[in-house]
Write an enzyme that holds these catalytic residues in place. Sequence first.
Site, PDB file in Angstrom:
ATOM      1  N   ASN A  81       0.816  -1.212   0.000  1.00 49.93           N
ATOM      2  CA  ASN A  81       0.000   0.000   0.000  1.00 49.93           C
ATOM      3  C   ASN A  81       0.852   1.266   0.000  1.00 49.93           C
ATOM      4  O   ASN A  81       0.407   2.333   0.424  1.00 49.93           O
ATOM      5  CB  ASN A  81      -0.987  -0.003   1.171  1.00 49.93           C
ATOM      6  CG  ASN A  81      -0.310  -0.220   2.516  1.00 49.93           C
ATOM      7  OD1 ASN A  81       0.898  -0.409   2.590  1.00 49.93           O
ATOM      8  ND2 ASN A  81      -1.090  -0.198   3.581  1.00 49.93           N
ATOM      9  N   ARG A 137       4.473   7.888  11.166  1.00 49.74           N
ATOM     10  CA  ARG A 137       4.064   7.535  12.513  1.00 49.74           C
ATOM     11  C   ARG A 137       4.011   8.800  13.359  1.00 49.74           C
ATOM     12  O   ARG A 137       4.890   9.667  13.266  1.00 49.74           O
ATOM     13  CB  ARG A 137       5.027   6.501  13.135  1.00 49.74           C
ATOM     14  CG  ARG A 137       4.929   5.105  12.512  1.00 49.74           C
ATOM     15  CD  ARG A 137       3.585   4.461  12.755  1.00 49.74           C
ATOM     16  NE  ARG A 137       3.453   3.137  12.166  1.00 49.74           N
ATOM     17  CZ  ARG A 137       2.894   2.884  10.980  1.00 49.74           C
ATOM     18  NH1 ARG A 137       2.445   3.886  10.240  1.00 49.74           N
ATOM     19  NH2 ARG A 137       2.773   1.650  10.545  1.00 49.74           N
ATOM     20  N   GLN A 186      -3.634   4.869  18.700  1.00 47.77           N
ATOM     21  CA  GLN A 186      -4.640   4.664  17.669  1.00 47.77           C
ATOM     22  C   GLN A 186      -5.611   3.582  18.127  1.00 47.77           C
ATOM     23  O   GLN A 186      -5.150   2.497  18.469  1.00 47.77           O
ATOM     24  CB  GLN A 186      -3.969   4.282  16.339  1.00 47.77           C
ATOM     25  CG  GLN A 186      -3.109   5.392  15.804  1.00 47.77           C
ATOM     26  CD  GLN A 186      -2.618   5.167  14.378  1.00 47.77           C
ATOM     27  OE1 GLN A 186      -2.273   6.101  13.691  1.00 47.77           O
ATOM     28  NE2 GLN A 186      -2.574   3.926  13.929  1.00 47.77           N
ATOM     29  N   HIS A 246      -6.445   7.073  10.584  1.00 45.65           N
ATOM     30  CA  HIS A 246      -5.374   6.365   9.861  1.00 45.65           C
ATOM     31  C   HIS A 246      -5.981   5.495   8.758  1.00 45.65           C
ATOM     32  O   HIS A 246      -6.289   4.324   8.964  1.00 45.65           O
ATOM     33  CB  HIS A 246      -4.566   5.510  10.834  1.00 45.65           C
ATOM     34  CG  HIS A 246      -3.277   5.020  10.248  1.00 45.65           C
ATOM     35  ND1 HIS A 246      -2.327   4.360  10.988  1.00 45.65           N
ATOM     36  CD2 HIS A 246      -2.767   5.091   8.998  1.00 45.65           C
ATOM     37  CE1 HIS A 246      -1.299   4.051  10.229  1.00 45.65           C
ATOM     38  NE2 HIS A 246      -1.560   4.488   8.997  1.00 45.65           N
TER      39      HIS A 246
END
Length: 384
Positions: A147, A285, A314, A333
């Site tokens: 990805n 990050r 998260q 995210h």
Amino acid sequence: MAKILCVLYPDPVNGYPKTYARDEIPNITVYDNGQTAPTPKAIDFKPGELLGSVSGELGLRKYLEGLGHEFIVTSDKEGPDSEFEKHLPDAEIIISQPFWPAYLGPERLAKAKKLKLALTAGIGSDHVDLESAIKHGVTVAEVTGSNSISVSEHAVMMILSLVRNYIPAHEWAEKGGWNIADCVERSYDVEGMHVGTVAAGRIGLAILKRMKPFDVHLHYYARHRLSKEEEEELGLTFHENVEDMVKVCDVVTINAPLHPETHHMFDEAMIKKMKRGAYIVNTARAEICDRDAIVRAVESGHLAGYAGDVWNPQPAPADHPWRTMPWNGMTPHMSGTSLSGQARYTAGTREILECWFEGRPIREDYVIVDGGKLAGTGALSYTV
């Protein structure tokens, strides 16, 4: 029989989709760097489906239960009474996504007595304490490259959205206004700006390639310098350290893994070295940036904007200051979990599992920790 514990994000609030906006997605077989896309022996899903949520199950249930394994899928991952904690001691394999990470710190890894493989469906294994994984003999793998373009496209979108003041302008239109002056008082052209990336791996390099047609000046810092041919082709300026690069950049995009060398790299001191009115886009990050230093810099006007889709922790709490600070372009995210990206990282997860159960080597590209040490991509990207 193995117990496989899979942690995925919850389904849409209106339920798992019965139809999709598009009937198909492009079939990507080879990435920019020549690496082939995942090549499992078979898949049990249609590319373009929602696979990363609980009901999607990464398309793995038929395959795993067909082999006689127990497959547990949950989104409940926080706290001592969570489903994740309940099944952790017996799990041989844990599958997680960076977008809804099942954090595997030293304490949890000590509890996971049977754990042999921690598998990231996607890119980025920093939610696993790699030092502890090495200590406990746990193999760590991820679907490297799957990805990268998904994330790089998202980063380019955020750069343009910040510089052009897109989000506030859209809000004026949505509210029924026609306040052009309000829309453009912070809107600029990206043409001619200096854009730099911290790290120029798969994602950072892809962003540079996608920004070149905008006629910007491109800069980069990386632990491993690109080839002379790549630098000349893109017109790149290499910097020996981050400090020198940020001094000249109007836009800085962060694309480095999180490890001790990058933790809080963008603290108050680093941000003060940036141009007044510069922008930061962080799809790497969250902890590469000092949370409160970012807030102060945006509120004071030293930064013209901050965008990203990575948070700590998260999911982020409702009162996280990045949700409400001015001139932010934050998203949950989701950059790497587009339906297109899901098709590839899900296929890659299946490929890794096929190799694991059949006793075949996992691709070096996918290996982070193996044999009690950093290995494969992990040896190039992380430090412990």
